[in-house]
Design a protein around this motif. Structure first.
Motif, PDB file in Angstrom:
ATOM      1  N   VAL A   1     -14.879   2.694   0.290  1.00 19.43           N
ATOM      2  CA  VAL A   1     -13.735   3.085   1.121  1.00 19.43           C
ATOM      3  C   VAL A   1     -13.487   4.567   0.866  1.00 19.43           C
ATOM      4  CG1 VAL A   1     -11.271   2.756   1.550  1.00 19.43           C
ATOM      5  CG2 VAL A   1     -12.698   0.780   1.022  1.00 19.43           C
ATOM      6  N   GLU A   2     -13.470   5.353   1.927  1.00 19.03           N
ATOM      7  CA  GLU A   2     -13.196   6.788   1.789  1.00 19.03           C
ATOM      8  C   GLU A   2     -11.876   7.094   2.465  1.00 19.03           C
ATOM      9  OE1 GLU A   2     -17.683   8.623   1.857  1.00 19.03           O
ATOM     10  OE2 GLU A   2     -16.087   9.608   3.026  1.00 19.03           O
ATOM     11  N   VAL A   3     -10.975   7.757   1.731  1.00 21.88           N
ATOM     12  CA  VAL A   3      -9.684   8.145   2.307  1.00 21.88           C
ATOM     13  C   VAL A   3      -9.649   9.669   2.354  1.00 21.88           C
ATOM     14  CG1 VAL A   3      -7.176   7.969   2.073  1.00 21.88           C
ATOM     15  CG2 VAL A   3      -8.613   6.069   1.331  1.00 21.88           C
ATOM     16  N   THR A   4      -9.681  10.227   3.553  1.00 19.96           N
ATOM     17  CA  THR A   4      -9.719  11.693   3.697  1.00 19.96           C
ATOM     18  C   THR A   4      -8.447  12.157   4.403  1.00 19.96           C
ATOM     19  OG1 THR A   4     -12.086  11.475   3.995  1.00 19.96           O
ATOM     20  CG2 THR A   4     -11.136  13.616   4.558  1.00 19.96           C
ATOM     21  N   ASP A   5      -7.828  13.209   3.829  1.00 20.16           N
ATOM     22  CA  ASP A   5      -6.631  13.731   4.512  1.00 20.16           C
ATOM     23  C   ASP A   5      -6.794  15.212   4.816  1.00 20.16           C
ATOM     24  OD1 ASP A   5      -5.600  15.424   2.336  1.00 20.16           O
ATOM     25  OD2 ASP A   5      -5.236  13.518   1.285  1.00 20.16           O
ATOM     26  N   THR A   6      -5.873  15.722   5.600  1.00 21.51           N
ATOM     27  CA  THR A   6      -5.914  17.141   5.970  1.00 21.51           C
ATOM     28  C   THR A   6      -4.742  17.857   5.314  1.00 21.51           C
ATOM     29  OG1 THR A   6      -4.633  16.571   7.923  1.00 21.51           O
ATOM     30  CG2 THR A   6      -7.014  16.694   8.208  1.00 21.51           C
ATOM     31  N   GLY A   7      -4.456  17.449   4.046  1.00 22.23           N
ATOM     32  CA  GLY A   7      -3.224  17.913   3.401  1.00 22.23           C
ATOM     33  C   GLY A   7      -3.375  19.146   2.531  1.00 22.23           C
ATOM     34  N   ILE A   8      -2.487  19.230   1.529  1.00 23.83           N
ATOM     35  CA  ILE A   8      -2.370  20.448   0.719  1.00 23.83           C
ATOM     36  C   ILE A   8      -3.530  20.637  -0.264  1.00 23.83           C
ATOM     37  CG2 ILE A   8       0.151  20.613   0.908  1.00 23.83           C
ATOM     38  CD1 ILE A   8       0.307  19.199  -1.832  1.00 23.83           C
TER      39      ILE A   8
ATOM     40  N   HIS B   1      -7.239  15.723 -13.984  1.00 22.09           N
ATOM     41  CA  HIS B   1      -6.070  15.106 -14.653  1.00 22.09           C
ATOM     42  C   HIS B   1      -5.270  14.166 -13.772  1.00 22.09           C
ATOM     43  CE1 HIS B   1      -6.674  17.765 -18.027  1.00 22.09           C
ATOM     44  NE2 HIS B   1      -6.789  18.774 -17.170  1.00 22.09           N
ATOM     45  N   ILE B   2      -5.552  14.162 -12.460  1.00 28.78           N
ATOM     46  CA  ILE B   2      -4.632  13.439 -11.565  1.00 28.78           C
ATOM     47  C   ILE B   2      -4.555  11.937 -11.818  1.00 28.78           C
ATOM     48  CG2 ILE B   2      -4.553  15.083  -9.629  1.00 28.78           C
ATOM     49  CD1 ILE B   2      -6.733  13.345  -8.314  1.00 28.78           C
ATOM     50  N   PHE B   3      -5.573  11.390 -12.549  1.00 22.51           N
ATOM     51  CA  PHE B   3      -5.528   9.941 -12.813  1.00 22.51           C
ATOM     52  C   PHE B   3      -4.739   9.624 -14.085  1.00 22.51           C
ATOM     53  CE2 PHE B   3      -9.391  10.444 -10.230  1.00 22.51           C
ATOM     54  CZ  PHE B   3      -9.076   9.569  -9.199  1.00 22.51           C
ATOM     55  N   GLU B   4      -4.279  10.675 -14.791  1.00 18.20           N
ATOM     56  CA  GLU B   4      -3.503  10.426 -16.010  1.00 18.20           C
ATOM     57  C   GLU B   4      -2.105   9.951 -15.636  1.00 18.20           C
ATOM     58  OE1 GLU B   4      -3.592  14.078 -18.203  1.00 18.20           O
ATOM     59  OE2 GLU B   4      -5.786  14.058 -18.295  1.00 18.20           O
ATOM     60  N   ARG B   5      -1.523   9.151 -16.543  1.00 16.97           N
ATOM     61  CA  ARG B   5      -0.176   8.646 -16.259  1.00 16.97           C
ATOM     62  C   ARG B   5       0.826   9.803 -16.256  1.00 16.97           C
ATOM     63  NH1 ARG B   5      -1.186   5.025 -21.357  1.00 16.97           N
ATOM     64  NH2 ARG B   5      -2.178   3.211 -20.438  1.00 16.97           N
TER      65      ARG B   5
ATOM     66  N   LEU C   1      -1.824   7.019  -9.092  1.00 16.05           N
ATOM     67  CA  LEU C   1      -3.287   7.091  -9.235  1.00 16.05           C
ATOM     68  C   LEU C   1      -3.765   6.391 -10.512  1.00 16.05           C
ATOM     69  CD1 LEU C   1      -4.206  10.641  -7.892  1.00 16.05           C
ATOM     70  CD2 LEU C   1      -4.603   8.428  -6.824  1.00 16.05           C
ATOM     71  N   ALA C   2      -2.908   6.400 -11.547  1.00 15.09           N
ATOM     72  CA  ALA C   2      -3.275   5.676 -12.770  1.00 15.09           C
ATOM     73  C   ALA C   2      -3.406   4.189 -12.462  1.00 15.09           C
ATOM     74  CB  ALA C   2      -2.234   5.918 -13.855  1.00 15.09           C
ATOM     75  N   ILE C   3      -2.448   3.679 -11.656  1.00 15.78           N
ATOM     76  CA  ILE C   3      -2.492   2.257 -11.256  1.00 15.78           C
ATOM     77  C   ILE C   3      -3.762   2.003 -10.434  1.00 15.78           C
ATOM     78  CG2 ILE C   3      -1.338   0.486  -9.853  1.00 15.78           C
ATOM     79  CD1 ILE C   3       1.328   1.911 -10.560  1.00 15.78           C
ATOM     80  N   THR C   4      -4.026   2.901  -9.471  1.00 18.72           N
ATOM     81  CA  THR C   4      -5.196   2.750  -8.603  1.00 18.72           C
ATOM     82  C   THR C   4      -6.489   2.690  -9.427  1.00 18.72           C
ATOM     83  OG1 THR C   4      -4.072   3.999  -6.908  1.00 18.72           O
ATOM     84  CG2 THR C   4      -6.452   3.855  -6.695  1.00 18.72           C
ATOM     85  N   ARG C   5      -6.612   3.622 -10.363  1.00 21.73           N
ATOM     86  CA  ARG C   5      -7.842   3.699 -11.162  1.00 21.73           C
ATOM     87  C   ARG C   5      -8.021   2.416 -11.991  1.00 21.73           C
ATOM     88  NH1 ARG C   5      -8.924   5.903 -16.144  1.00 21.73           N
ATOM     89  NH2 ARG C   5     -11.110   6.507 -16.411  1.00 21.73           N
ATOM     90  N   SER C   6      -6.925   1.938 -12.639  1.00 21.97           N
ATOM     91  CA  SER C   6      -7.027   0.706 -13.433  1.00 21.97           C
ATOM     92  C   SER C   6      -7.486  -0.457 -12.563  1.00 21.97           C
ATOM     93  CB  SER C   6      -5.684   0.335 -14.039  1.00 21.97           C
ATOM     94  OG  SER C   6      -5.371   1.212 -15.049  1.00 21.97           O
TER      95      SER C   6
ATOM     96  N   GLY D   1     -15.532  -1.166 -10.492  1.00 20.45           N
ATOM     97  CA  GLY D   1     -15.872  -0.182  -9.470  1.00 20.45           C
ATOM     98  C   GLY D   1     -15.699   1.227  -9.993  1.00 20.45           C
ATOM     99  N   SER D   2     -15.794   2.223  -9.099  1.00 21.50           N
ATOM    100  CA  SER D   2     -15.608   3.616  -9.526  1.00 21.50           C
ATOM    101  C   SER D   2     -14.795   4.364  -8.472  1.00 21.50           C
ATOM    102  CB  SER D   2     -16.961   4.289  -9.711  1.00 21.50           C
ATOM    103  OG  SER D   2     -17.633   4.328  -8.470  1.00 21.50           O
ATOM    104  N   ILE D   3     -14.151   5.449  -8.897  1.00 23.06           N
ATOM    105  CA  ILE D   3     -13.390   6.270  -7.956  1.00 23.06           C
ATOM    106  C   ILE D   3     -13.690   7.739  -8.226  1.00 23.06           C
ATOM    107  CG2 ILE D   3     -11.309   6.100  -9.430  1.00 23.06           C
ATOM    108  CD1 ILE D   3      -9.715   6.387  -6.738  1.00 23.06           C
ATOM    109  N   LYS D   4     -13.958   8.483  -7.131  1.00 23.13           N
ATOM    110  CA  LYS D   4     -14.259   9.923  -7.267  1.00 23.13           C
ATOM    111  C   LYS D   4     -13.362  10.676  -6.303  1.00 23.13           C
ATOM    112  CE  LYS D   4     -19.074   9.554  -8.425  1.00 23.13           C
ATOM    113  NZ  LYS D   4     -20.287   9.300  -7.677  1.00 23.13           N
ATOM    114  N   VAL D   5     -13.156  11.964  -6.610  1.00 25.61           N
ATOM    115  CA  VAL D   5     -12.309  12.746  -5.718  1.00 25.61           C
ATOM    116  C   VAL D   5     -12.933  14.126  -5.490  1.00 25.61           C
ATOM    117  CG1 VAL D   5     -10.852  13.410  -7.673  1.00 25.61           C
ATOM    118  CG2 VAL D   5      -9.964  13.630  -5.367  1.00 25.61           C
TER     119      VAL D   5
END
Ligand code: ADP
Length: 498
Positions: free
Chosen positions: A422-429, A438-442, A461-466, A473-477
């Motif tokens: 599943v790929e989630v792509t945005d046009t944001g900041i 660090h974004i996956f840290e609590r 994102l910490a919840i998502t990663r867990s 599975g795996s998650i990359k950004v």
């Protein structure tokens, strides 16, 4: 037998001691060779001595036998020279010589008791046929041998006596038999003496070996005691320095494994402490705001009703925020639990994503953000619906939250024979490069004030990663500031239980 030994070794605590086992092995290794050597050498000695004695006597007897023929002793047993030789032989070997003629009559007995008697035995008959025999009687300690007395056929023919022909020498005839028995007592006496000496040496050696085995076993297991006392010191809290016992490779391995475990526990402990202090801080912030708002109302004696209302709205917002943090914390704790808490079922992932997008639709619409869903194929996978939905919800919500006005969010679902993606792509900041790791840290937020403004807790994102990791599975950004962010999630189609 082996099974029985194994049973004893397993069930008796003392037998499980390495020290005792080493001691027993050293004692056995030391004692077995000394015992074997004792019996092997002494047993060999008797065999060899009897053999030497037999051939010595045999030689003497052969010489004597020739003398008997030479001096015609069978005809005249009173010959002094021969009698002296016979007595000398029997005295020398502590034995007895009998001379038997063709009529099986004893013509000479060095004991002087059987002369004139007749003696017939299997050995004597065989000897008359040319077969010399020597027997060793170990029980009564003597060697018995028969030797033929031969003469040339011509010399004997003149005497007109009937005699058997020696089968080994056809021109000789056997005119009599010498029956010699010699004692092996002296050999046995020497054997007993040697055995006593060997036993004494063996006893002394045994005591030394046992003492040495005791010392060695104490010494050999000492490093293991050092390992356990070093671990005890850490357990009792005297020190938390890494330990080192380098005496053996084995102790080094144990100690290394222990040090690694200890440093892992330290990391866990540090992260737990950090987490607790972060939680306290996060929970305290809304409470502080509420207290400030309430205090300022109390301080103002005649505060207008509108001000009350305004402050109460602010207080309600802070309560809402507090509530959100607590809800997120509870979700995180649930995710952190191991895979045993998973309710895995086969689920239609297309359907699952559509429901999420439908739910987020109104928020996106209010911001003028377009939600695009591209499904490459039908995907069914074994997942925990609640946990995986929360993971995707967080990603899509973030994509909306951190988007620009009139931007878009694209969700792409695809799969191969093993995984779905599943790929989630945005046009944001976007996310600055230094923050991506660090974004996956609590509680980690790139821009605290901005994130709090849009209602972020830093736990999403910490919840998502867990949730994704618990599905193996795996998650990359990947992200570019000002252009947008893409989160790529990859999860096995079939749940792999550990
Ligand atoms: P929060 O509740 O603050 O959104 P998250 O754990 O979900 O916490 O995200 C952590 C931080 O990562 C956010 O504060 C934000 O700065 C950054 N972030 C997450 N998703 C995106 C995104 N799609 N675009 C830009 N920044 C994002």
């Amino acid at each position: 037998m082996l099974i029985k030994l194994e049973y004893y070794f397993k069930n008796f605590r003392i037998l499980r001691s390495l020290k005792l086992r080493l001691f027993l092995i050293l004692v056995l290794v030391g004692l077995i060779p000394t015992t074997i050597m004792r019996y092997a050498f002494l047993g060999n000695y008797v065999e060899r001595a009897v053999h030497v004695r037999t051939s010595d006597v045999q030689n003497q007897v052969n010489i004597l036998s020739n003398h008997l023929t030479l001096y015609n002793y069978l005809q005249d047993t009173s010959l002094e020279v021969i009698n002296a030789e016979l007595d000398q032989l029997s005295n020398l070997y502590d034995g007895r010589v009998l001379i038997i003629d063709q009529n099986f009559r004893i013509v000479k007995d060095t004991y002087g008791i059987s002369e004139g008697k007749t003696m017939i035995s299997e050995e004597i008959i065989k000897c008359f046929k040319g077969e010399s025999i020597s027997n060793v009687d170990n029980n009564n300690h003597y060697i018995e041998m028969t030797t033929p007395i031969t003469d040339t056929a011509e010399a004997y023919a003149g005497l007109g006596i009937d005699a058997s022909v020696d089968s080994n020498k056809p021109d000789s005839i056997i005119i009599g038999v010498m029956l010699t028995s010699v004692s092996t007592d002296s050999i046995n006496a020497t054997y007993e003496l040697l055995d006593r000496k060997a036993l004494t040496i063996q006893l002394i050696m045994s005591v030394l070996i046992i003492a040495l085995a005791f010392l060695m076993s104490q010494l050999l297991v000492k490093p293991f005691s050092r390992v356990s006392s070093a671990i005890s010191e850490i357990k009792d809290g005297y020190t938390d320095e890494p330990i080192a016992v380098n005496d053996y490779l084995e102790t080094e391995h144990i100690v290394d494994a222990f040090n690694q475990l200890q440093s892992r526990m330290k990391v866990l402990d540090d992260s737990r402490q950090e987490f607790v202090s972060n939680v306290s801080h996060e929970l305290k912030t809304p409470i502080t705001s509420m207290k400030v708002l309430a205090d300022s109302l109390i301080m103002q004696e005649d505060a207008p009703k509108e001000l009350y209302k305004e402050f109460m709205v602010d207080i309600a917002e802070e309560i809402e925020r507090e509530n959100k943090i607590i809800t997120d914390l509870l979700s995180l704790v649930k995710m952190d639990k191991t895979a045993s808490g998973l309710h895995v079922e086969s689920k239609d992932i297309n359907n699952l994503l559509e429901i999420i997008l439908k739910r987020i639709g109104p928020i996106a619409e209010s911001k003028g953000i377009e939600l695009i869903y591209e499904s490459m194929r039908e995907v069914t996978a074994e997942v925990d619906e609640v946990k995986i939905s929360q993971a995707f919800t967080n990603l899509i919500e973030n994509a909306v939250k951190y988007n620009r006005e009139k931007g878009s969010v694209t969700v792409v679902l695809d799969a191969d024979h093993q995984f779905f993606t599943v790929e989630v792509t945005d046009t944001g900041i976007g996310i600055p490069q230094e923050d991506v790791d660090h974004i996956f840290e609590r509680f980690y937020r790139v821009d605290k004030s901005h994130s709090t403004e849009i209602g972020g807790t830093g736990l999403g994102l910490a919840i998502t990663r867990s949730a994704i990791l618990v599905h193996r599975g795996s998650i990359k950004v990947t992200s570019e500031e000002g252009i947008g962010t893409t989160f790529m999630v990859k999860i096995p189609l079939y749940y792999i239980a550990s």
